[in-house]
Design an enzyme around this catalytic site. Structure first.
Site, short mmCIF file in Angstrom:
data_model
loop_
_atom_site.label_atom_id
_atom_site.label_comp_id
_atom_site.label_asym_id
_atom_site.label_seq_id
_atom_site.Cartn_x
_atom_site.Cartn_y
_atom_site.Cartn_z
N TYR A 1 -1.35 -10.39 14.92
CA TYR A 1 -1.27 -9.22 14.02
C TYR A 1 -2.31 -8.17 14.41
N ILE B 1 0.84 -1.20 0.00
CA ILE B 1 0.00 0.00 0.00
C ILE B 1 0.88 1.25 0.00
N ALA C 1 4.59 -1.96 8.71
CA ALA C 1 4.07 -2.94 9.67
C ALA C 1 4.48 -4.33 9.24
N LEU D 1 13.04 -2.79 4.37
CA LEU D 1 13.17 -3.84 3.34
C LEU D 1 13.21 -5.22 3.98
N ASN E 1 -9.85 -4.96 3.48
CA ASN E 1 -8.85 -5.67 2.67
C ASN E 1 -8.58 -4.97 1.33
N ASN E 2 -7.30 -4.71 1.07
CA ASN E 2 -6.90 -4.07 -0.18
C ASN E 2 -6.50 -5.10 -1.23
N ARG F 1 -14.55 -11.03 3.18
CA ARG F 1 -13.68 -9.86 3.29
C ARG F 1 -14.31 -8.72 2.49
N PHE G 1 -3.86 -13.30 -0.17
CA PHE G 1 -4.88 -14.14 -0.80
C PHE G 1 -4.98 -13.97 -2.32
N LYS H 1 -1.86 -4.30 15.93
CA LYS H 1 -2.39 -3.09 15.27
C LYS H 1 -3.34 -2.36 16.22
N THR I 1 -6.13 -1.05 10.38
CA THR I 1 -6.93 -2.09 9.73
C THR I 1 -8.28 -2.28 10.43
N ASP I 2 -9.25 -2.77 9.68
CA ASP I 2 -10.56 -3.09 10.28
C ASP I 2 -10.47 -4.31 11.20
N GLU I 3 -9.36 -5.06 11.12
CA GLU I 3 -9.26 -6.28 11.94
C GLU I 3 -9.19 -6.00 13.43
N HIS J 1 -9.50 -18.09 12.53
CA HIS J 1 -9.86 -17.38 11.29
C HIS J 1 -11.10 -16.48 11.46
P1 NAD Z 1 3.29 -4.90 3.41
O1 NAD Z 1 3.66 -6.05 4.26
O2 NAD Z 1 3.11 -5.10 1.94
O3 NAD Z 1 4.38 -3.74 3.57
C1 NAD Z 1 4.94 -3.40 4.80
C2 NAD Z 1 6.22 -2.59 4.56
O4 NAD Z 1 6.74 -2.19 5.83
C3 NAD Z 1 7.32 -3.37 3.85
O5 NAD Z 1 7.88 -2.61 2.81
C4 NAD Z 1 8.34 -3.65 4.94
O6 NAD Z 1 9.67 -3.73 4.47
C5 NAD Z 1 8.14 -2.44 5.84
N1 NAD Z 1 8.56 -2.70 7.23
C6 NAD Z 1 8.24 -3.77 8.01
N2 NAD Z 1 8.83 -3.66 9.22
C7 NAD Z 1 9.52 -2.48 9.21
C8 NAD Z 1 10.31 -1.79 10.17
N3 NAD Z 1 10.52 -2.31 11.39
N4 NAD Z 1 10.83 -0.60 9.83
C9 NAD Z 1 10.63 -0.06 8.60
N5 NAD Z 1 9.90 -0.68 7.65
C10 NAD Z 1 9.34 -1.86 7.95
O7 NAD Z 1 1.98 -4.27 4.06
P2 NAD Z 1 0.73 -3.56 3.37
O8 NAD Z 1 -0.27 -4.59 3.00
O9 NAD Z 1 1.22 -2.59 2.38
O10 NAD Z 1 0.14 -2.78 4.64
C11 NAD Z 1 0.56 -1.45 4.92
C12 NAD Z 1 -0.19 -0.93 6.13
O11 NAD Z 1 -1.58 -0.94 5.88
C13 NAD Z 1 0.00 -1.78 7.39
O12 NAD Z 1 0.09 -0.91 8.48
C14 NAD Z 1 -1.27 -2.62 7.48
O13 NAD Z 1 -1.57 -2.93 8.81
C15 NAD Z 1 -2.27 -1.66 6.88
N6 NAD Z 1 -3.45 -2.28 6.25
C16 NAD Z 1 -3.29 -3.21 5.27
C17 NAD Z 1 -4.41 -3.74 4.62
C18 NAD Z 1 -4.28 -4.75 3.50
O14 NAD Z 1 -5.29 -5.23 3.01
N7 NAD Z 1 -3.09 -5.08 3.04
C19 NAD Z 1 -5.69 -3.32 5.00
C20 NAD Z 1 -5.81 -2.37 6.02
C21 NAD Z 1 -4.68 -1.84 6.62
O1 TDX Z 2 -4.11 -18.92 0.35
C1 TDX Z 2 -4.99 -18.36 1.02
N1 TDX Z 2 -6.24 -18.88 1.03
C2 TDX Z 2 -7.27 -18.31 1.72
O2 TDX Z 2 -8.40 -18.83 1.70
C3 TDX Z 2 -4.72 -17.15 1.77
C4 TDX Z 2 -3.35 -16.54 1.78
C5 TDX Z 2 -5.77 -16.58 2.46
N2 TDX Z 2 -7.01 -17.15 2.45
C6 TDX Z 2 -8.12 -16.47 3.14
C7 TDX Z 2 -7.86 -15.97 4.54
C8 TDX Z 2 -8.73 -14.72 4.62
O3 TDX Z 2 -10.07 -15.09 4.96
O4 TDX Z 2 -8.39 -15.28 2.35
C9 TDX Z 2 -8.74 -14.18 3.20
C10 TDX Z 2 -7.75 -13.04 2.97
O5 TDX Z 2 -6.50 -13.46 3.50
P1 TDX Z 2 -5.21 -12.48 3.57
O6 TDX Z 2 -4.87 -12.00 2.21
O7 TDX Z 2 -4.17 -13.16 4.37
O8 TDX Z 2 -5.82 -11.21 4.34
P2 TDX Z 2 -6.46 -10.99 5.81
O9 TDX Z 2 -5.99 -12.00 6.78
O10 TDX Z 2 -7.93 -10.80 5.62
O11 TDX Z 2 -5.75 -9.59 6.19
C11 TDX Z 2 -5.57 -8.56 5.19
O12 TDX Z 2 -6.52 -7.54 5.33
C12 TDX Z 2 -6.43 -6.75 6.49
C13 TDX Z 2 -4.18 -7.98 5.26
O13 TDX Z 2 -3.21 -9.01 5.12
C14 TDX Z 2 -3.97 -7.24 6.56
O14 TDX Z 2 -2.70 -6.60 6.57
C15 TDX Z 2 -5.03 -6.19 6.69
O15 TDX Z 2 -4.95 -5.57 7.94
#
Ligand code: NAD
Ligand code: TDX
Length: 332
Positions: free
Chosen positions: A148, A13, A80, A35, A177-178, A212, A188, A152, A121-123, A274
């Site tokens: 996790y 993100i 994170a 990284l 979820n993004n 999700r 996923f 958060k 996150t909504d989690e 889960h």
């Molecule tokens: P990601 O895992 O893709 O990226 C995390 C980044 O943080 C990575 O580049 C990693 O190198 C860096 N990082 C990790 N530990 C670090 C540290 N100690 N110091 C500096 N950098 C560090 O995560 P994402 O999916 O892009 O999520 C970004 C943010 O959005 C997170 O805070 C997550 O909780 C939040 N979020 C994610 C989702 C989702 O669906 N992915 C949804 C809601 C909120």
């Molecule tokens: O292989 C898979 N099969 C499967 O059924 C994986 C990797 C996941 N799943 C399920 C688990 C969840 O119900 O799919 C759903 C989405 O899984 P993830 O991508 O791991 O996301 P989730 O656990 O919902 O969390 C994500 O959204 C909220 C992000 O990873 C978080 O960083 C964010 O806060």
């Protein structure tokens, strides 16, 4: 013109945020990213070098953080440990990065009077029943399920305490979820797309009834920019685009869009603890700040995301085999 410090800007993100910020404004950006396995400098390739500085460092290191926050107008905190499954295997980096890292940034913002936006996150709200008409609102009590989401949740509480006790000028957002480009193949949707591209099969946890609330990453980041510009200090905004889908439907849609039979997937071991369903009520963001998602058609956004993974194999290929081996070792 301002100077943004973006933590986690080499992640999914965060890198999309940096791209959007540099393409739509004249601001300067410094990325602070450790990284870890989840960070990738290639996610920032092609961006204007005169307005983007990359610093490899840890958000839990006060020396690094202090120097960078001192020169920033705004700190946008994405960094994170982000994957639930990893937090079930080893919670310790989640505690250090998500809690100690957020604390370290807040202390620096307090001392340097920097504006802070916390991405969460909504989690943190736990989960909802499948037939519950309710959605999460900013008033929903915190009830995190995994290491996790608990880390958060704790980071959100730290931000609110630093606003109230020390007057830090912070806002918070909790997003659903993004999906979209540059998402790590452990998650996923990219996992399933790249499995099919590799000639393998998608892997569904358990029965796959879990819901999700999907949002395109560009819509999430547009909301974050809006909150930074016009959000009220101390407030929490929930970000979501009414995109509820169960996991089985998402896998079947991916298979159909990729020209495969919709039953060509495997059921694998379920995730411990889960969460069943997430759903966001984003009316505060929509009404107060006038934000609206641009990606209202999930299937169109998913098709574009499949196209991105098809065209950018060199970006995801280096991680794929090790991630699948780790999943296979756990029966997933
Ligand atoms: P990601 O895992 O893709 O990226 C995390 C980044 O943080 C990575 O580049 C990693 O190198 C860096 N990082 C990790 N530990 C670090 C540290 N100690 N110091 C500096 N950098 C560090 O995560 P994402 O999916 O892009 O999520 C970004 C943010 O959005 C997170 O805070 C997550 O909780 C939040 N979020 C994610 C989702 C989702 O669906 N992915 C949804 C809601 C909120
Ligand atoms: O292989 C898979 N099969 C499967 O059924 C994986 C990797 C996941 N799943 C399920 C688990 C969840 O119900 O799919 C759903 C989405 O899984 P993830 O991508 O791991 O996301 P989730 O656990 O919902 O969390 C994500 O959204 C909220 C992000 O990873 C978080 O960083 C964010 O806060």
């Amino acid at each position: 013109m301002g100077h943004y410090l973006v933590t986690g800007g080499a992640g999914f993100i965060g890198s999309n945020f940096v791209r959007q910020l540099l393409e739509t404004t004249d601001n300067r950006v410094t990325v602070l990213d450790a990284l870890t396995y989840a960070g990738n400098r290639d996610s920032l390739a092609g961006l204007p070098a005169d307005r983007l500085t990359f610093v490899q460092g840890d958000i839990a290191d006060p020396d690094v953080v202090n120097d960078l926050v001192a020169t920033a107008d705004v700190v946008v905190h994405f960094a994170a440990e982000s994957h639930n499954d990893n937090s079930l295997r080893d919670p310790s980096p989640f505690i250090r990065t998500n809690l100690v890292g957020t604390f370290t940034l807040l202390e620096a913002c307090r001392h340097h009077d920097a504006r802070f936006h916390h991405v969460s996150t909504d989690e943190v709200y736990g989960d909802l029943a499948l037939d519950d008409p309710a959605k999460f609102t900013p008033e929903t009590p915190y009830r995190p399920s995994s290491p996790y989401s608990a880390s958060k949740a704790g980071s959100d509480h730290l931000v609110r305490a630093w606003v109230r006790s020390f007057g830090v000028a912070a806002t918070l957002s909790n997003c659903s979820n993004n999906y979209g480009p540059y998402q790590h193949v452990e998650k996923f949707i990219p996992r399933q797309i790249t499995n099919v591209l590799d000639g393998g099969r998608p892997k569904l946890y358990g029965a796959g009834l879990n819901v999700r609330d999907w949002i395109h990453v560009e819509d999430h980041n547009a909301a974050v920019l809006e909150i930074i510009a016009h959000g009220r200090i101390g407030e929490t905004y929930l970000i979501g685009a009414d995109g509820e889908k169960d996991n089985r439907t998402v896998i079947e849609t991916i298979l159909r869009l990729m020209g495969q039979p919709t039953n060509a997937y495997d059921h694998v071991a379920d995730r411990s603890g889960h969460d069943l369903r997430y759903a966001i009520d984003a009316s505060k963001l929509r009404v107060e700040l006038g934000w609206q998602p641009l990606y209202s058609d999930f299937e169109a956004g998913l098709a574009a995301t499949i196209g991105w993974y098809r065209n950018n194999e060199e970006w995801w290929r280096p991680q794929k085999a090790a991630i699948e081996a780790a999943y296979a070792a756990r029966g997933q």
